[in-house]
Write an enzyme that holds these catalytic residues in place. Structure first.
Site, PDB file in Angstrom:
ATOM      1  N   GLU A   1       0.993  -1.395   0.158  1.00 11.42           N
ATOM      2  CA  GLU A   1      -0.230   0.096  -0.100  1.00 11.42           C
ATOM      3  C   GLU A   1       1.055   1.436   0.153  1.00 11.42           C
ATOM      4  OE1 GLU A   1      -2.996   2.321  -0.184  1.00 11.42           O
ATOM      5  OE2 GLU A   1      -1.650   2.459   1.182  1.00 11.42           O
ATOM      6  N   SER A   2       0.848   1.970  -1.074  1.00  5.93           N
ATOM      7  CA  SER A   2       1.538   3.169  -1.448  1.00  5.93           C
ATOM      8  C   SER A   2       1.721   3.759  -0.728  1.00  5.93           C
ATOM      9  CB  SER A   2       1.922   2.987  -2.575  1.00  5.93           C
ATOM     10  OG  SER A   2       0.389   3.637  -3.116  1.00  5.93           O
TER      11      SER A   2
ATOM     12  N   CYS B   1       3.767  -2.688  -8.960  1.00  8.76           N
ATOM     13  CA  CYS B   1       2.760  -1.790  -8.069  1.00  8.76           C
ATOM     14  C   CYS B   1       2.744  -0.859  -7.163  1.00  8.76           C
ATOM     15  CB  CYS B   1       1.405  -3.078  -7.436  1.00  8.76           C
ATOM     16  SG  CYS B   1      -0.136  -2.391  -7.494  1.00  8.76           S
TER      17      CYS B   1
ATOM     18  N   ARG C   1      -5.903  -4.182  -7.397  1.00 12.25           N
ATOM     19  CA  ARG C   1      -5.838  -2.390  -7.136  1.00 12.25           C
ATOM     20  C   ARG C   1      -4.366  -1.676  -7.483  1.00 12.25           C
ATOM     21  NH1 ARG C   1      -9.482  -0.727  -3.179  1.00 12.25           N
ATOM     22  NH2 ARG C   1      -7.975   1.019  -2.398  1.00 12.25           N
TER      23      ARG C   1
ATOM     24  N   HIS D   1       1.971  -8.611 -10.774  1.00 12.33           N
ATOM     25  CA  HIS D   1       2.778  -8.659  -9.777  1.00 12.33           C
ATOM     26  C   HIS D   1       3.077  -9.886 -10.673  1.00 12.33           C
ATOM     27  CE1 HIS D   1       1.413  -6.436  -6.157  1.00 12.33           C
ATOM     28  NE2 HIS D   1       0.546  -6.479  -7.207  1.00 12.33           N
TER      29      HIS D   1
ATOM     30  N   GLU E   1       5.945 -11.213 -10.093  1.00 10.80           N
ATOM     31  CA  GLU E   1       6.231 -12.659  -8.503  1.00 10.80           C
ATOM     32  C   GLU E   1       5.238 -12.867  -8.161  1.00 10.80           C
ATOM     33  OE1 GLU E   1       5.545  -9.284  -8.587  1.00 10.80           O
ATOM     34  OE2 GLU E   1       4.193  -9.438  -6.175  1.00 10.80           O
TER      35      GLU E   1
HETATM   36  N1  GLN Z   1      -3.448   0.172  -4.807  1.00  7.49           N
HETATM   37  C1  GLN Z   1      -2.353   0.029  -4.072  1.00  7.49           C
HETATM   38  C2  GLN Z   1      -1.540   1.759  -3.416  1.00  7.49           C
HETATM   39  O1  GLN Z   1      -1.986   2.840  -3.648  1.00  7.49           O
HETATM   40  C3  GLN Z   1      -1.452  -0.421  -4.940  1.00  7.49           C
HETATM   41  C4  GLN Z   1      -1.615  -1.949  -4.647  1.00  7.49           C
HETATM   42  C5  GLN Z   1      -0.640  -3.233  -5.334  1.00  7.49           C
HETATM   43  O2  GLN Z   1       0.841  -2.421  -4.771  1.00  7.49           O
HETATM   44  N2  GLN Z   1      -1.070  -4.465  -5.168  1.00  7.49           N
HETATM   45  O3  GLN Z   1      -1.315   1.279  -3.019  1.00  7.49           O
END
Ligand code: GLN
Length: 194
Positions: A47-48, A78, A135, A170, A172
């Site tokens: 989650e960034s 991501c 996401r 992803h 990985e």
């Molecule tokens: N939605 C996440 C974000 O905003 C990213 C999702 C992910 O890394 N799978 O950080």
């Protein structure tokens, strides 16, 4: 050769396992000291906003940004793509700000929040790559130095800018090692040009 994996949150183990399959040693990066002696760095999904705050709290944001500016190969998946980018639409969250890209977060809407698809990625060879999106963000626009490796309509999903590699998906989470091998080639190029 050793590759660092930012281990503050997210899919750390999956990247580690995939690199092990390729015979590459890894080190978990939790503080600036862990950056010493690595040949490349992976920023996993998560989650960034959380990872950005933790990067600040652990004193890692500036040292990683500095290393990236100095040419350290960095691969973000991501959340990692978001953190690498200079511009995040509508957000002032902390980021490394290295890649000349405008990012839209959680960009695929509710129905497509998570999806998988086989996509052709010519830079990886003839066989399509099984992409897993969770996401996911996409790059809405990018500067002239950014090479698009995969796009869908006008959304950029996989891109490289010199020593920087960013994937909205992803790799990985599959057993296909080709994206990580591509990153190893970026590292090899960086090492020969030193
Ligand atoms: N939605 C996440 C974000 O905003 C990213 C999702 C992910 O890394 N799978 O950080």
């Amino acid at each position: 050769m050793k590759i660092g994996i930012l281990a503050l949150q997210g899919a750390v183990r999956e990247h580690r396992n995939l690199l092990r399959c390729l015979g590459v040693e890894t080190v978990d990066v939790l503080n600036p000291h862990d950056l010493h002696g690595i040949s490349g760095l992976i920023l996993p999904g998560g989650e960034s906003t959380t990872v950005g705050k933790l990067l600040v709290r652990y004193g890692l944001l500036e040292p990683i940004a500095e290393a990236g500016r100095a040419g350290l190969p960095i691969f973000g998946t991501c959340t990692g793509l978001i953190l690498l980018s200079k511009y995040i639409n509508g957000s002032a969250q902390p980021r490394l700000g290295l890649m000349d890209a405008h990012v839209e977060r959680n960009a695929f809407g509710r129905q497509l929040a998570s999806f998988e698809a086989d996509m052709p990625i010519p830079a990886l060879g003839d066989a399509p790559f099984h992409t897993v999106f969770i996401r996911a963000p996409y790059i809405e626009k990018a500067g002239g130095d950014v090479t698009t490796l995969l796009s869908l309509e006008d959304k950029i999903l996989f891109a490289q800018q010199g020593n920087l590699l960013a994937a909205a998906f992803h790799p990985e989470l599959t057993s296909d090692t080709r994206v990580h091998e591509y990153f190893l080639r970026i590292i090899a190029t960086a090492q020969t040009s030193q």
